[in-house]
Every structure is written in C-alpha cells, then in structure tokens.
Design an enzyme around this catalytic site. Structure first.
Site, PDB file in Angstrom:
ATOM      1  N   GLY A 108      28.643  56.956  86.751  1.00 27.15           N
ATOM      2  CA  GLY A 108      28.549  55.840  85.816  1.00 27.15           C
ATOM      3  C   GLY A 108      29.823  55.485  85.097  1.00 27.15           C
ATOM      4  O   GLY A 108      29.869  54.472  84.391  1.00 27.15           O
ATOM      5  N   THR A 109      30.898  56.284  85.264  1.00 27.87           N
ATOM      6  CA  THR A 109      32.121  55.990  84.513  1.00 27.87           C
ATOM      7  C   THR A 109      32.792  54.706  84.986  1.00 27.87           C
ATOM      8  O   THR A 109      33.302  53.941  84.169  1.00 27.87           O
ATOM      9  CB  THR A 109      33.123  57.158  84.616  1.00 27.87           C
ATOM     10  OG1 THR A 109      33.368  57.454  85.997  1.00 27.87           O
ATOM     11  CG2 THR A 109      32.586  58.392  83.930  1.00 27.87           C
TER      12      THR A 109
ATOM     13  N   CYS B  33      31.378  52.034  86.349  1.00 28.23           N
ATOM     14  CA  CYS B  33      30.579  50.905  85.860  1.00 28.23           C
ATOM     15  C   CYS B  33      30.850  50.672  84.373  1.00 28.23           C
ATOM     16  O   CYS B  33      31.051  49.537  83.925  1.00 28.23           O
ATOM     17  CB  CYS B  33      29.085  51.167  86.076  1.00 28.23           C
ATOM     18  SG  CYS B  33      28.611  51.547  87.769  1.00 28.23           S
TER      19      CYS B  33
END
Length: 264
Positions: free
Chosen positions: A214-215, A217
C-alpha cells in the site's frame, strides 16, 4: 450559522483492495487525511489480503467510463491519479478520456506487479501505458522494478535513480519520481524527483521490518491530494514524502499484519 468549509476534489482510478491496505481504499484514506474529498472509479475488484492476491475481476469498460463521467458531472476533480488499470481496454479508455481533459493534473502510479509477485497489468496494456498514457501524465511514480520496465535498466544506486528519473522525463515528457525504497543495502529510503527543471533528493530513515503493502498507492495519492489543494508539483511531492514516512513509522498491527496508518 457556521461557515461551511470548502474542500477540493481528487479522483482515483484504480482497483479495489478487499484487504483495505492498498488500491482505492488506501487512496481514499490518504485523500481524507490530507483534507481532500476523495472520489473513485474502480477498474477491477481484487480478492486480496496483506499476504497475497487471490483473484482479480476486471470492471467492464462501459461501467468504468460511467463512473468517471458521473464524478466529472457533479464533482469535477482538481487532480487525478491512476493506479491498477489491469488491462488494455481500461488503459485505452483512460487515455481517450484524458486526451480531452489535459488541463487536470494526472499522476500515474504504474502498478505492474504486486509485492507478492502477481502481475497486475497485462503486457499489452503496459505497452500502451508507456506509449500513450505517460505522455499525458504530469508525474509518474515508479519503484525500482517498474523503473526497469520504463527504462530498460534497474537502478541499483542513488546515482542510477537520478539517471533513471532524467531518462523517464526524456522518454515520456512527464515528471518522474523514482522511488528507491527497494534499493539493496540502504539505510535510508531515497527517492529522486525530476521534472526537466527541478530535481529533488528526498530521503528518510528506512524503517526495517515493515511490509510495504500500500505504500506506492498512498504516496501517489498524497501527491495527488497536494495537487488538488493547489500545491506546485515539487511541493506536493515533498509533502507526500513526509506523509508516507509518517504512515510507515506509525503503522499498527491488525491480526498480525502491519497496516499503514493515515495521520491527519
């Protein structure tokens, strides 16, 4: 009567992450934390968790276009980002749309392969993204592996990150933020930004033992939020670097998985 607060709008065109850590879910968390109203157009549904992607189902192109048009009709965004586009039909649709809306800043997060190794963009779609979408972008935000696909070479040092950012700008005409979080044997998370005029060296302590789900995004969504709020691109990138550093440093445990926190 209290004065009603007015906030800008940002749009994310990306896939849904059922685990809540990446994709549309991460983008909307980032938009909200940074004071921007988040809207979305879902390109595909993924069945995934922090460990793996189980299944991916594409959204029909007509439905994707309907989502984008519905947002544009009443909530026209001040900035847009793309994430997981998955297939050629979706990439072509986005290209055709933004050829008509070139004044809106567009951040392209070239989501190609998941952290667990699942391919998230079909090869024909990747070629079309490079040929047609990146020249429309304000900024592209590849990690080291994605940079190899964009340039043909995988950076292995900070100087090679710099060279890659300049090469991406030369090849595609957009700004580049080449993320070095996956560089081997590094104590700092170094990213290089280059837009043809301004170069930024962005560094933060590397937080070991934290999963990076998720980093990418979150980072690109934070940049998009800055652009929607009226920041210049270098300022939006700099603020986003601080934001992603905080989300990693403040991550929390959820059923044994480290999950990014989204501080306001």
């Amino acid at each position: 009567m209290a004065k009603i607060k007015r906030v800008p709008v940002a749009l994310t065109i990306a896939g849904s992450d059922s685990g809540g850590g990446a994709g549309i879910q991460a983008d909307l968390k980032s938009f909200g934390a940074l004071g921007v109203h988040g809207t979305s157009a879902i390109t595909c549904l993924t069945a995934q968790n922090p460990r793996r992607v189980v299944a991916v189902t594409p959204c029909p192109p007509a439905q994707l276009l309907a989502q984008i048009n519905a947002v544009w009709e009443e909530l026209p965004p001040s900035a847009v980002k793309t994430g997981m586009l998955l297939n050629l039909a979706n990439v072509r649709l986005v290209v055709d749309f933004f050829k008509k809306h070139t004044r809106v800043p567009l951040v392209v997060d070239p989501v190609l392969v998941s952290t667990s190794g699942t391919r998230l963009l079909q090869p024909a779609a990747a070629k079309w993204m490079l040929k047609e979408l990146l020249p429309l972008a304000t900024l592209v935000t590849p990690n080291v592996d994605e940079t190899e696909i964009l340039t043909g070479q995988k950076p292995a040092s900070v100087e090679e990150l710099r060279a890659a950012a300049r090469q991406i700008h030369f090849l595609y005409g957009c700004g580049a933020l080449v993320k070095g979080g996956h560089l081997p044997n590094t104590r700092t998370a170094v990213d290089i930004y280059y837009d043809g005029e301004t170069e930024l060296f962005l560094s933060a302590p590397f937080v070991r033992g934290i999963a990076t789900h998720g980093t990418g995004c979150t980072y690109s969504a934070a940049i998009t939020a800055g652009l929607a709020s009226g920041l210049k691109l270098p300022d939006a990138v700099g603020r986003a670097k601080h934001y992603i550093t905080r989300t990693i440093a403040n991550s929390y445990l959820c059923h044994g998985h480290r999950v990014l926190s989204h501080p306001a």
